[in-house]
Design an enzyme around this catalytic site. Structure first.
Site, short mmCIF file in Angstrom:
data_model
loop_
_atom_site.label_atom_id
_atom_site.label_comp_id
_atom_site.label_asym_id
_atom_site.label_seq_id
_atom_site.Cartn_x
_atom_site.Cartn_y
_atom_site.Cartn_z
N THR A 135 0.86 -1.18 0.00
CA THR A 135 0.00 0.00 0.00
C THR A 135 0.90 1.23 0.00
O THR A 135 2.05 1.15 0.40
CB THR A 135 -0.84 -0.05 1.29
N ARG A 171 -14.45 -6.54 0.36
CA ARG A 171 -13.91 -6.35 1.72
C ARG A 171 -13.39 -4.90 1.83
O ARG A 171 -12.81 -4.36 0.90
CB ARG A 171 -12.77 -7.34 1.94
N VAL A 172 -13.63 -4.25 2.96
CA VAL A 172 -13.23 -2.86 3.14
C VAL A 172 -11.89 -2.79 3.86
O VAL A 172 -11.73 -3.31 4.96
CB VAL A 172 -14.32 -2.07 3.91
N SER A 173 -10.93 -2.14 3.21
CA SER A 173 -9.60 -1.93 3.78
C SER A 173 -9.63 -0.77 4.79
O SER A 173 -10.56 0.03 4.79
CB SER A 173 -8.65 -1.60 2.63
N ASP A 174 -8.59 -0.68 5.60
CA ASP A 174 -8.47 0.47 6.52
C ASP A 174 -8.13 1.77 5.78
O ASP A 174 -8.30 2.86 6.33
CB ASP A 174 -7.36 0.22 7.54
#
Ligand code: ASP
Length: 280
Positions: A155, A183-186
């Site tokens: 990232t 899916r939701v990343s930070d």
């Protein structure tokens, strides 16, 4: 004027010196460009500029070269936060766009500042972002070989402090690879990307751990309440230990303190303060 960037975690370290050198060179070049840009631009414009350059590099897991979700699609997440106005904007699971951080920047002008999926895509197309396929042959081969689950790639993020003393932060990711679709990343949440007038923090690592630790917002809050940046990071990282949280952060405080740290070896980063520094 200070700027620090990260390129996520480095999983090829022990085996691939060529890749390490390529990442060192890319980070050094991008942070040097970002520092020069900062001389005549705001912290906010600089973090978008730096992260878009990182997105354009196939070496990192953001923009082109991003990892592929379990259904074979790349979905990108990116956010930014302006420490001065305290405004946060971002896109979550955006498909087929070249520079998600630039979409996040455009959203800063709106009341509805975080968009996901189809809504984010429609907004992107309406605001000049043409179709772009971010899948590289290498990522496709990794996907097909089902290697992504073992490798943790980078990232990207940037924190900048400009000549007027304003801080901004931006973070962009292709996610963890092989995740359940959507899916939701930070990275497009306040756990992964947060700034105010006292500090800015961009995170990388396991998104679920970063969210559990509320990491970026927590570190910034501690600096706001009087901790040094280093002490705020150390205390917040100690709170990841009970669940073996996997994370790395870069940060700058309003007093000019620059700091980076990671829970596991090791995050790749570069900074430009009075001189260039690159991880080794
Ligand atoms: N934090 C990102 C995520 O969980 C991945 C990374 O930083 O490597 O999606």
């Amino acid at each position: 004027m200070k700027v620090i960037i990260h390129g996520g975690f480095f999983s090829e370290s022990s085996t691939n010196q060529e890749m390490k050198l390529a990442k060192q060179n890319a980070l050094a070049e991008i942070v040097t460009k970002a520092h020069a840009f900062l001389a005549s631009n705001t912290a906010l414009d600089t973090v978008v500029y730096a992260v878009s350059l990182l997105e354009d590099s196939e070496l990192f897991n953001a923009g082109i070269g991003s990892q592929i979700q379990s259904d074979g699609k790349v979905r990108l997440s990116a956010s930014l936060m302006d420490g001065k106005s305290q405004k946060f904007s971002g896109v979550i699971n955006l498909e087929d766009v070249e520079n998600p951080i630039e979409v996040a920047k455009q959203l800063l002008a709106y009341d509805d500042r975080v968009l996901s999926g189809e809504g984010a895509l429609a907004f992107s197309r309406a605001n000049g972002h043409e179709y772009f396929n971010p899948i590289t042959p290498q990522r496709q081969a990794e996907y097909e070989a089902k290697l992504n689950q073992q490798e943790r790639k980078g990232t990207v993020g940037c924190v900048a402090l400009d000549a007027d003393g304003n801080i901004a932060v931006a973070t962009s990711t292709g996610g963890k690879g092989f995740e359940i679709p959507c899916r939701v990343s930070d990275s497009a949440t306040v756990a992964g990307n947060f700034a105010n007038e006292f500090a800015g923090i961009s995170c990388t690592g396991v998104g679920e751990d970063i969210v559990s630790g509320a990491l970026a917002a927590k570190i910034v809050t501690r600096v706001t309440d009087g901790f040094s940046l280093q002490n705020a990071c150390e205390k917040s990282f100690s709170e990841l230990k009970p669940f073996d949280g996997f994370a790395g952060v870069i940060g700058i405080a309003g007093n000019g303190e620059i700091y980076h740290c990671d829970s596991h070896p090791y995050m790749v980063w570069a900074s430009f303060d009075v001189s260039l520094q690159v991880f080794n």
